[in-house]
Design an enzyme around this catalytic site. Structure first.
Site, PDB file in Angstrom:
ATOM      1  N   ARG A  25       0.824  -1.196   0.000  1.00  0.00           N
ATOM      2  CA  ARG A  25       0.000   0.000   0.000  1.00  0.00           C
ATOM      3  C   ARG A  25       0.867   1.258   0.000  1.00  0.00           C
ATOM      4  O   ARG A  25       1.939   1.280   0.594  1.00  0.00           O
ATOM      5  CB  ARG A  25      -0.887   0.037   1.236  1.00  0.00           C
ATOM      6  N   ASP A  70      -0.134   5.418   0.846  1.00  0.00           N
ATOM      7  CA  ASP A  70      -1.237   6.228   1.337  1.00  0.00           C
ATOM      8  C   ASP A  70      -1.594   7.349   0.368  1.00  0.00           C
ATOM      9  O   ASP A  70      -0.881   7.615  -0.607  1.00  0.00           O
ATOM     10  CB  ASP A  70      -0.879   6.830   2.702  1.00  0.00           C
ATOM     11  N   ARG A 109       6.636   7.940   7.404  1.00  0.00           N
ATOM     12  CA  ARG A 109       6.304   9.336   7.672  1.00  0.00           C
ATOM     13  C   ARG A 109       6.403   9.664   9.159  1.00  0.00           C
ATOM     14  O   ARG A 109       6.798  10.773   9.532  1.00  0.00           O
ATOM     15  CB  ARG A 109       4.903   9.644   7.135  1.00  0.00           C
TER      16      ARG A 109
END
Length: 254
Positions: A49, A51, A196
């Site tokens: 994935r 985001d 992040r």
């Protein structure tokens, strides 16, 4: 027959890689174009994935076909013609029928870009941050990341993970010739929002709000509330995914 497709994308217009209800995604856009080209519905499986707003300079998906693709280069050319400007395919390779774009990945690498000055040409691909940052302190803290550790402190809350253990191979900051600061981190796996959150905490080290020992304590605490706020998505790129060569049918592109 199974193929690995290498691509890159700008994430600004998409709600991440994975198909979302009532929201544009990279996966949905790619599958629509593949379906048009192959004249049948196509399902893809991605390397992982990303985001909303996150980019990929190197991404891999697998999909199956009923017959061999005779000319992979021509296939990529026509697929690119169908895709929007912000998604591009680079390479198609035949793989074993049991090869998996996600589970066979040996290592993933991310890069995070910070622009120390306002620049209208990279506002969508770098975090524009005018604060002075101590790169030496940030690298001192980043040196605490490699190895196998529990990274719960940098994981999105309520994530459904069997384990929060990750083995980080390398992590560190560099200043490019153009002035951009680049954080590179590679691991066998990453948790949701992990990169992040790591970057956001390292930025607080660079600003003098935390020390390297504070950063060590954040890791050891295994508590998301101990880490800093996550860095914005626009600076983050999935930059490489590595696979064992044994999954490829041959060394050429067919």
């Amino acid at each position: 027959m199974r193929y690995f497709l290498q691509l890159s994308y700008l994430g600004k217009a998409y709600n991440g890689w994975q198909i979302q209800p009532n929201a544009p995604s990279v996966q949905q856009t790619l599958q629509q174009s593949l379906g048009t080209l192959l004249r049948r519905p196509v399902e893809t499986v991605g390397a992982g994935r990303t985001d909303t707003g996150v980019h990929a300079s190197f991404y891999v998906v697998h999909f199956d076909t009923e017959a061999p693709i005779a000319d992979p280069e021509d296939f990529c050319y026509h697929l690119n013609a169908l895709l929007p400007y912000d998604i591009a395919v680079q390479r198609l390779r035949r793989v074993r029928n049991d090869a998996h774009a996600r589970f066979d990945a040996l290592e993933r690498e991310y890069k995070y870009y910070i622009s120390p000055r306002k620049n209208p040409f990279n506002r969508d691909t770098a975090y524009q941050l005018a604060w002075p940052l101590d790169l030496c302190r940030m690298n001192e803290a980043a040196a605490l990341l490699p190895g196998e550790q529990d990274f719960t402190s940098f994981c999105k809350l309520h994530s459904d993970n069997k384990t929060n253990l990750c083995r980080i191979a390398r992590a560190g900051w560099q200043r490019q010739d153009d002035g951009l600061l680049v954080f590179t981190i590679a691991a066998d796996r990453f948790l949701r929002n992990m990169v992040r959150a790591v970057v956001g905490t390292l930025l607080d080290v660079g600003r003098g709000k935390l020390t390297a020992e504070d950063f060590r304590s954040v890791i050891a605490g295994r508590d998301r509330s101990l880490a800093s706020s996550s860095a914005p998505p626009q600076g983050l790129f999935l930059s490489r995914v590595t696979y064992p060569e044994t999954i490829y049918i041959s060394d050429d592109t067919n």
